[in-house]
Design an enzyme around this catalytic site. Structure first.
Site, PDB file in Angstrom:
ATOM      1  N   THR A  29      -1.897   5.435   7.408  1.00  0.00           N
ATOM      2  CA  THR A  29      -3.172   5.302   6.909  1.00  0.00           C
ATOM      3  C   THR A  29      -4.230   5.139   7.741  1.00  0.00           C
ATOM      4  OG1 THR A  29      -1.716   4.460   4.826  1.00  0.00           O
ATOM      5  CG2 THR A  29      -4.014   3.461   5.877  1.00  0.00           C
ATOM      6  N   GLY A  52      -0.726   2.679  -3.308  1.00  0.00           N
ATOM      7  CA  GLY A  52       0.127   1.461  -2.526  1.00  0.00           C
ATOM      8  C   GLY A  52      -1.370   0.303  -3.035  1.00  0.00           C
ATOM      9  N   GLY A 103       1.087  -0.325   6.720  1.00  0.00           N
ATOM     10  CA  GLY A 103       2.003  -1.077   6.363  1.00  0.00           C
ATOM     11  C   GLY A 103       2.543  -0.478   5.082  1.00  0.00           C
ATOM     12  N   GLY A 139       2.779  -1.045   1.655  1.00  0.00           N
ATOM     13  CA  GLY A 139       1.668  -1.405   0.494  1.00  0.00           C
ATOM     14  C   GLY A 139       2.184  -2.277  -0.185  1.00  0.00           C
TER      15      GLY A 139
HETATM   16  N1  ASP Z   1      -0.560   0.960   3.190  1.00  0.00           N
HETATM   17  C1  ASP Z   1       0.090   2.872   2.839  1.00  0.00           C
HETATM   18  C2  ASP Z   1       0.765   2.352   1.227  1.00  0.00           C
HETATM   19  O1  ASP Z   1       1.207   1.760   1.131  1.00  0.00           O
HETATM   20  C3  ASP Z   1       0.592   3.265   3.856  1.00  0.00           C
HETATM   21  C4  ASP Z   1       0.126   3.493   5.312  1.00  0.00           C
HETATM   22  O2  ASP Z   1      -0.018   1.843   5.876  1.00  0.00           O
HETATM   23  O3  ASP Z   1       0.465   4.466   5.965  1.00  0.00           O
HETATM   24  O4  ASP Z   1      -0.264   3.162   0.592  1.00  0.00           O
END
Ligand code: ASP
Length: 307
Positions: free
Chosen positions: A173, A203, A225, A227
């Site tokens: 992300t 997420g 992270g 999510g």
């Molecule tokens: N936080 C994002 C999600 O859970 C994933 C990521 O941080 O890459 O959708």
């Protein structure tokens, strides 16, 4: 006049280990991060708004195939691409978000259009696509987003057949937070979500207060992270509340909330830009692609947790 400005960006946190990242790969990430950081920093240095700065940085990261947002996004279990994004303006806590969009090249710009040109905060799926067309966003073919590396990650995920979370993932992300020379803050986050996500899973990234938050009385926050844990802790708003209500410093507040995420079993990281001009990073993963710059001449790009 208080002419200070600051910006911090991330390109995802996760199991990013020195031994797994070849020099050339590392350099490619650094180049991508630097381009986004400089785009935002240059705008701020010229007196531009925090909102424009975070949007400029995130759009570049969305277009960079290395990161899990826009081009280079992760695949769903069924092999599709569903993108989520959010933006928030600390001046008046105006916010815009979109989830599960499939044909919008830069979901962050659509989130901004939701904020600026609709009476709503959060649009999802077919309705968000319809709004995009009405706002003049040209649809892109889904193949624009697809990269061989993400396809390989999906195949690997499917072959494992165990667990719904790819816990070894590098969450890719992207996000940016900034404070401008007018002392306003803003936050932006964009993602493809988790590899192999199903059932319309959304997420934390597009959820205001979870993965994205901005309030001039405190700070701007963008998370990356697992999510689900950032949703359950209301992570981004919790950091702003700790700063605003408890008077904690940015680092202290960010560390406390990442510890809370960790205590529930989650991992990831956050970037914070304070209304006071400071910035902070906190993570409980091995690494987080990140960078920051400010009007005092600081300019850093880092990847590993111990940098
Ligand atoms: N936080 C994002 C999600 O859970 C994933 C990521 O941080 O890459 O959708």
């Amino acid at each position: 006049m208080d002419s200070r400005w600051s910006i911090a960006i991330h390109g995802g946190a996760g199991t990013i280990l020195r031994e797994n990242l070849a020099d050339a790969q590392r350099r490619a990430y650094e180049v991508g991060l630097a381009a986004a950081l400089d785009a935002g920093a240059n705008l701020l240095a010229e007196g531009g708004s925090a909102l424009d700065a975070v949007a400029a940085a995130v759009v570049l990261l969305e277009d960079d195939p290395l990161f899990n947002a826009g081009r280079g996004a992760t695949f769903t279990f069924e092999g599709g691409i569903e993108l989520d994004a959010a933006i928030m303006d600390g001046r008046d806590r105006a916010a815009g978000a979109v989830a599960a969009v499939t044909t919008v090249r830069n979901p962050l710009l659509l989130a901004r259009a939701v904020m600026e040109h609709s009476p709503h905060v959060f649009l999802a799926g077919a309705g968000a696509e319809q709004f995009a067309r009405e706002q003049g966003f040209e649809p892109v073919d889904p193949s624009w987003f697809e990269t061989p590396e993400r396809r390989r990650q999906l195949e690997e995920f499917r072959a494992r057949k165990s667990g719904w979370f790819d816990s070894s993932v590098k969450y890719g992300t992207v996000g940016a937070v900034a404070r401008d020379t007018q002392a306003h803050v803003a936050a932006a986050t964009s993602t493809g979500g988790l590899t192999g996500k199903r059932w319309g899973r959304i997420g934390d990234s597009p959820l205001i207060g979870a993965g994205t938050y901005a309030d001039d009385r405190a700070c701007a926050v963008s998370a990356t992270g697992a999510g689900e844990y950032f949703i359950r802790t209301g992570a981004a708003k919790a950091i702003a509340d700790r700063v605003c209500l408890l008077g904690e410093g940015l680092q202290e507040a960010a560390d406390a909330v990442i510890a809370e995420v960790g205590a529930l079993g989650g991992d990831g990281g956050v970037i914070v830009a304070g209304a006071d001009g400071g910035t902070a990073f906190a993570l409980n993963t091995a690494g987080m692609y990140r960078g920051r710059a400010d009007s005092e001449g600081r300019r850093e790009i880092a990847i590993f947790g111990d940098e």
